[in-house]
Scaffold this motif. Structure first.
Motif: not given
Length: 188
Positions: A48-56
């Motif tokens: 569930a962690v979304k990295p900064d500057g990233a899109t799933q």
């Protein structure tokens, strides 16, 4: 519907169902409770962690074990999630991003198996814990943004580079390693 038509339709359905099954690798046994194991992996908070500057990119992909993928390759019980990234992540940035969620769930830092050095800029973090009584490994893999000079060659070549960028990627994979007795033993 007449009995003959029902029989033909039933035979076609069975034949179609037979085509949809995957070839299992001989001698391969999936871990016990594979469906529960995959559900546990897919619900892990680290995914569930979304990295900064990233899109799933898409949804988490579940793979069952023992599917013969090629002559040499056999699938493992795993869940993979992919992100496209507009920035590079080094080991410290990946740890800051994922380690709090991983530690909260009981993942312990793990040593990757010996192998070739990763390409420059690629970073791998590995963690281990028991899930549904199966030793499981979480790998967080980051690939850098790829920059390529695409200037044409020849006498009319511009003096300045012409850069083409491909986004970087972050891949999270949780895999069952049922042959590994515990996190304290090395990867088989």
């Amino acid at each position: 519907m007449r009995p003959l038509t029902v029989t033909v339709v039933a035979a076609l359905l069975l034949a179609t169902a037979g085509c949809a099954t995957e070839q299992r690798a001989p001698g391969c046994a999936p871990p016990p409770n594979e469906d529960r194991l995959l559900a546990e992996y897919a619900s892990d908070p680290v995914l569930a962690v979304k990295p900064d500057g990233a899109t799933q990119v898409g949804q988490a992909h579940r793979s069952k074990a023992c599917v013969q993928l090629s002559r040499e390759d056999v699938s493992a019980t795993s869940v993979t999630l992919r992100f496209q990234s507009s920035r590079d992540y080094d080991a410290a940035a990946l740890r800051r991003t994922y380690e709090p969620a991983a530690q909260k769930k009981g993942w312990l830092a793990d040593k990757p198996p010996p192998g070739p050095e990763p390409p420059p800029g690629d970073v791998y973090l590995q963690y281990c814990r028991r899930v549904e009584n199966v030793t499981s490994v979480l790998v967080v893999h980051s690939q850098p943004v790829r920059r390529t000079d695409v200037r044409p060659s020849g006498p009319d070549r511009p003096a300045s580079p012409v850069w083409h960028e491909e986004p970087g990627g972050i891949y999270l994979t949780i895999t069952a390693e049922p042959a590994r007795p515990s996190c304290q033993t090395t990867t088989p």
